[in-house]
Design an enzyme around this catalytic site. Structure first.
Site, PDB file in Angstrom:
ATOM      1  N   THR A  17      47.575  15.451  63.532  1.00 52.80           N
ATOM      2  CA  THR A  17      48.641  14.504  63.870  1.00 52.80           C
ATOM      3  C   THR A  17      48.154  13.127  63.448  1.00 52.80           C
ATOM      4  OG1 THR A  17      49.433  15.821  65.734  1.00 52.80           O
ATOM      5  CG2 THR A  17      50.022  13.494  65.715  1.00 52.80           C
ATOM      6  N   LYS A  48      56.946  15.253  64.737  1.00 51.23           N
ATOM      7  CA  LYS A  48      55.921  15.399  65.777  1.00 51.23           C
ATOM      8  C   LYS A  48      55.791  14.119  66.597  1.00 51.23           C
ATOM      9  CE  LYS A  48      52.234  16.642  68.103  1.00 51.23           C
ATOM     10  NZ  LYS A  48      50.928  16.991  67.527  1.00 51.23           N
ATOM     11  N   LYS A  78      47.056   8.252  71.747  1.00 46.32           N
ATOM     12  CA  LYS A  78      47.055   8.146  70.281  1.00 46.32           C
ATOM     13  C   LYS A  78      48.445   8.397  69.711  1.00 46.32           C
ATOM     14  CE  LYS A  78      45.955  11.041  66.362  1.00 46.32           C
ATOM     15  NZ  LYS A  78      45.413  12.354  65.946  1.00 46.32           N
TER      16      LYS A  78
END
Length: 295
Positions: free
Chosen positions: A93, A168, A243
């Site tokens: 990611t 995502k 994050k």
């Protein structure tokens, strides 16, 4: 497609690689951390002494790395040694710009590439039930579909290069916001002296229903088993949620979209991580929320 190079053998990468091994594929992995290499080797993954060695002469190279800078550095390192026709698939990611840059680097070598970040956490990686959000050229996406079917249960083709990462980021912004909402509601319910099981029974079958409550309830002993039942052992660590929320805010700023709830969620997790809870599952944010309640 039988030979796989797997770069990044952390908490997610190792079980993903192991599922490929269990399916009969030849998997050669590498990680910069010796401990990660040792764990993966003990579980049946062949270990290479470098990323270049893991990537050379493979049908597909999978990366599972901590951030965009690490992804681009690995691509710079391996690109000259990857054979023609190898598919590069990144399951990390990362920020959208890095994802698109990785596709560009592959295109410069005429290599097919896919961005395929995952959802489902460590449990999903171990069980082979991950959701993959896939972006890239349709032919490249179709080429890696057999591997995705081994490692995951739901595979969604999201669009062109970088679209998997974009989806995502949007998904995890929703997740971060909804978990805080669930934790606030459960904290309020406690102060109102309600039984948490009854709150769960109502919310999970009513308009407040959401994955954060129904499947991942942040209270131990309530609902299906979750990290809350194991002292908030991740799962999906709060530091990783921070994050991803940071990536959502970076993406929002890049297209001038206001996401005030996303920004607030990022601020909550930033405070939680700063307090020393970043290693806990993100659902442990309920501890932070409860700490704000006056005693």
């Amino acid at each position: 497609m039988t030979s796989v190079g797997f770069i990044g053998l952390g908490n997610m990468g190792t079980p993903m690689a192991c599922n490929l091994v269990a399916a009969g594929l030849q998997v050669t992995g590498h990680d910069v951390a010796e401990g990660a290499r040792t764990v993966a080797a003990a579980k049946g993954v062949d270990i290479a002494d470098s990323a270049v060695a893991a990537a050379a002469n493979r049908d597909v190279v999978i990366t599972m790395l901590p951030d965009g800078a690490a992804l681009l550095e690995v691509y710079r390192t391996i690109m000259a040694d990857v054979r023609a026709g190898t598919v590069l698939m990144d399951c990390s990611t990362v920020d959208i710009a890095s994802a698109r840059k990785a596709h560009d680097m592959a295109a410069e070598r005429n290599l097919p590439s896919v961005d395929a970040p995952v959802s489902g956490g460590i449990a999903g990686a171990e069980a082979g039930t991950l959701t993959f959000m896939v972006g890239g050229d349709p032919q490249a996406c179709e080429a890696v579909r057999p591997l995705l079917d081994i490692m995951g249960r739901t595979i969604v083709l999201c669009g062109g290069p970088g679209c998997g990462q974009a989806v995502k980021i949007c998904n995890n912004m929703i997740l971060g916001i909804s978990m805080i909402g669930v934790c606030e509601a459960l904290t309020l319910a406690r102060e109102l002296e309600l039984e948490p099981e009854r709150v769960f029974d109502v919310v999970s079958t009513s308009s407040g229903s959401c994955w954060s409550m129904n499947d991942y309830c942040p209270l131990p002993g309530v609902g299906p088993e979750s990290p809350a039942d194991h002292d908030y052992r991740p799962g999906f660590a709060a530091a990783l949620m921070l994050k991803d929320l940071g990536l959502s805010q970076q993406a929002a700023a890049s297209v001038d979209v206001a996401t005030p709830m996303g920004a607030m969620a990022a601020s909550v997790y930033e405070t939680m991580v700063a307090s020393g809870m970043g290693h806990l599952d993100f659902s442990a944010v309920i501890r932070h929320v409860r700490s704000l309640t006056r005693e």
